[in-house]
Write a protein that holds these residues in place. Structure first.
Motif, PDB file in Angstrom:
ATOM      1  N   ASP A 193     -35.228 -54.178  83.683  1.00 47.12           N
ATOM      2  CA  ASP A 193     -36.565 -54.230  84.283  1.00 47.12           C
ATOM      3  C   ASP A 193     -37.014 -52.921  84.931  1.00 47.12           C
ATOM      4  OD1 ASP A 193     -37.117 -56.827  83.469  1.00 47.12           O
ATOM      5  OD2 ASP A 193     -36.075 -57.673  85.210  1.00 47.12           O
ATOM      6  N   HIS A 194     -36.506 -51.791  84.433  1.00 48.77           N
ATOM      7  CA  HIS A 194     -36.996 -50.500  84.906  1.00 48.77           C
ATOM      8  C   HIS A 194     -38.313 -50.191  84.197  1.00 48.77           C
ATOM      9  CE1 HIS A 194     -33.368 -49.514  87.107  1.00 48.77           C
ATOM     10  NE2 HIS A 194     -32.683 -49.973  86.086  1.00 48.77           N
ATOM     11  N   PRO A 195     -39.318 -49.716  84.927  1.00 46.19           N
ATOM     12  CA  PRO A 195     -40.620 -49.464  84.294  1.00 46.19           C
ATOM     13  C   PRO A 195     -40.608 -48.283  83.325  1.00 46.19           C
ATOM     14  CG  PRO A 195     -40.653 -48.786  86.589  1.00 46.19           C
ATOM     15  CD  PRO A 195     -39.337 -49.462  86.350  1.00 46.19           C
ATOM     16  N   GLU A 196     -39.766 -47.291  83.589  1.00 50.79           N
ATOM     17  CA  GLU A 196     -39.674 -46.123  82.713  1.00 50.79           C
ATOM     18  C   GLU A 196     -38.274 -46.073  82.117  1.00 50.79           C
ATOM     19  OE1 GLU A 196     -40.466 -42.809  85.204  1.00 50.79           O
ATOM     20  OE2 GLU A 196     -42.600 -43.219  85.323  1.00 50.79           O
ATOM     21  N   PRO A 197     -38.176 -46.099  80.808  1.00 47.41           N
ATOM     22  CA  PRO A 197     -36.858 -46.055  80.195  1.00 47.41           C
ATOM     23  C   PRO A 197     -36.243 -44.658  80.283  1.00 47.41           C
ATOM     24  CG  PRO A 197     -38.530 -45.932  78.517  1.00 47.41           C
ATOM     25  CD  PRO A 197     -39.245 -46.150  79.821  1.00 47.41           C
ATOM     26  N   ALA A 198     -34.945 -44.599  80.084  1.00 46.86           N
ATOM     27  CA  ALA A 198     -34.214 -43.329  80.073  1.00 46.86           C
ATOM     28  C   ALA A 198     -33.702 -43.068  78.657  1.00 46.86           C
ATOM     29  CB  ALA A 198     -33.053 -43.378  81.050  1.00 46.86           C
ATOM     30  N   TYR A 199     -33.868 -41.836  78.209  1.00 47.49           N
ATOM     31  CA  TYR A 199     -33.419 -41.418  76.884  1.00 47.49           C
ATOM     32  C   TYR A 199     -32.060 -40.749  76.991  1.00 47.49           C
ATOM     33  CZ  TYR A 199     -32.901 -38.722  72.636  1.00 47.49           C
ATOM     34  OH  TYR A 199     -32.399 -38.188  71.478  1.00 47.49           O
ATOM     35  N   GLY A 200     -31.247 -40.959  75.993  1.00 38.38           N
ATOM     36  CA  GLY A 200     -29.972 -40.260  75.900  1.00 38.38           C
ATOM     37  C   GLY A 200     -29.543 -40.175  74.456  1.00 38.38           C
ATOM     38  N   CYS A 201     -28.734 -39.183  74.158  1.00 40.01           N
ATOM     39  CA  CYS A 201     -28.184 -39.106  72.807  1.00 40.01           C
ATOM     40  C   CYS A 201     -26.791 -38.494  72.848  1.00 40.01           C
ATOM     41  CB  CYS A 201     -29.099 -38.349  71.858  1.00 40.01           C
ATOM     42  SG  CYS A 201     -29.139 -36.582  72.031  1.00 40.01           S
ATOM     43  N   LEU A 202     -26.041 -38.857  71.848  1.00 39.74           N
ATOM     44  CA  LEU A 202     -24.693 -38.350  71.650  1.00 39.74           C
ATOM     45  C   LEU A 202     -24.633 -37.818  70.231  1.00 39.74           C
ATOM     46  CD1 LEU A 202     -21.584 -38.199  72.295  1.00 39.74           C
ATOM     47  CD2 LEU A 202     -21.447 -40.490  71.302  1.00 39.74           C
ATOM     48  N   VAL A 203     -24.233 -36.567  70.087  1.00 37.77           N
ATOM     49  CA  VAL A 203     -24.040 -35.971  68.761  1.00 37.77           C
ATOM     50  C   VAL A 203     -22.548 -35.729  68.588  1.00 37.77           C
ATOM     51  CG1 VAL A 203     -24.482 -33.936  67.321  1.00 37.77           C
ATOM     52  CG2 VAL A 203     -26.318 -34.900  68.727  1.00 37.77           C
ATOM     53  N   ASP A 204     -22.039 -36.094  67.438  1.00 43.05           N
ATOM     54  CA  ASP A 204     -20.624 -35.897  67.137  1.00 43.05           C
ATOM     55  C   ASP A 204     -20.222 -34.458  67.470  1.00 43.05           C
ATOM     56  OD1 ASP A 204     -18.081 -35.580  65.983  1.00 43.05           O
ATOM     57  OD2 ASP A 204     -18.596 -36.789  64.231  1.00 43.05           O
ATOM     58  N   ARG A 205     -19.209 -34.308  68.282  1.00 49.68           N
ATOM     59  CA  ARG A 205     -18.792 -32.975  68.748  1.00 49.68           C
ATOM     60  C   ARG A 205     -18.430 -32.042  67.600  1.00 49.68           C
ATOM     61  NH1 ARG A 205     -13.021 -32.499  69.286  1.00 49.68           N
ATOM     62  NH2 ARG A 205     -12.026 -34.456  68.744  1.00 49.68           N
ATOM     63  N   ARG A 206     -18.033 -32.593  66.480  1.00 53.68           N
ATOM     64  CA  ARG A 206     -17.680 -31.761  65.318  1.00 53.68           C
ATOM     65  C   ARG A 206     -18.916 -31.185  64.647  1.00 53.68           C
ATOM     66  NH1 ARG A 206     -14.178 -36.745  63.208  1.00 53.68           N
ATOM     67  NH2 ARG A 206     -16.180 -37.623  63.831  1.00 53.68           N
ATOM     68  N   ARG A 207     -20.099 -31.606  65.099  1.00 56.44           N
ATOM     69  CA  ARG A 207     -21.359 -31.148  64.513  1.00 56.44           C
ATOM     70  C   ARG A 207     -22.280 -30.487  65.534  1.00 56.44           C
ATOM     71  NH1 ARG A 207     -23.089 -33.473  59.534  1.00 56.44           N
ATOM     72  NH2 ARG A 207     -21.395 -34.566  58.538  1.00 56.44           N
ATOM     73  N   HIS A 208     -21.740 -30.183  66.690  1.00 52.35           N
ATOM     74  CA  HIS A 208     -22.564 -29.505  67.698  1.00 52.35           C
ATOM     75  C   HIS A 208     -23.050 -28.156  67.182  1.00 52.35           C
ATOM     76  CE1 HIS A 208     -20.931 -31.771  71.481  1.00 52.35           C
ATOM     77  NE2 HIS A 208     -21.588 -32.558  70.654  1.00 52.35           N
ATOM     78  N   GLY A 209     -24.203 -27.747  67.676  1.00 47.30           N
ATOM     79  CA  GLY A 209     -24.740 -26.441  67.337  1.00 47.30           C
ATOM     80  C   GLY A 209     -25.502 -26.377  66.026  1.00 47.30           C
TER      81      GLY A 209
END
Length: 133
Positions: free
Chosen positions: A77-93
């Motif tokens: 019930d939060h009025p503003e959602p929070a975004y997050g992401c996870l990228v496979d560490r082997r594919r960073h950059g």
């Protein structure tokens, strides 16, 4: 944006791929900054079967799961959602995080979501760059 990366809602059939992604990234270099939930098979099961208002997407490069994007907070019930992401560490950059974030924002815009928030650690320069992009 990277052309080969797509974003789609997680499904029960994605549980195994998500569990493998979590296992490969359950290391301090990742969990130091990404810690909204344990990177465990149990979490993979829960997210791939989530039925609430929060959104969980898999980021795919062809048939390979290369990341996870999420918008959370509505279930609590939060009025503003929070975004997050996870990228496979082997594919960073490789620009995957920026691409995934852009695709997630497009999805949210289509749903009429005007604003999301994100927690970015001051000592995570890659995440700061991604969010700025």
């Amino acid at each position: 944006m990277l052309r080969g990366v797509t974003l789609r809602a997680l499904e029960p059939s994605d549980e195994g791929a998500l569990a493998a992604l979590f296992e490969a990234n359950d290391v301090p270099e990742v969990t130091r900054w990404f810690d909204p939930f344990p990177l465990s098979p149990e979490t993979a099961r829960e997210l791939s079967r989530h039925e609430g208002r929060d959104l969980y997407w898999g980021a795919w490069d062809g048939t390979e799961l290369v990341g996870l994007a999420m918008v959370r907070g509505w279930d609590g019930d939060h009025p503003e959602p929070a975004y997050g992401c996870l990228v496979d560490r082997r594919r960073h950059g490789r620009g995957i995080g920026t691409t995934v974030t852009g695709l997630a924002l497009e999805q949210l815009e289509r749903r009429g979501v005007a604003e999301v928030r994100a927690r970015v650690h001051d000592d995570n320069p890659a995440s700061l760059r991604m969010h700025a992009a």
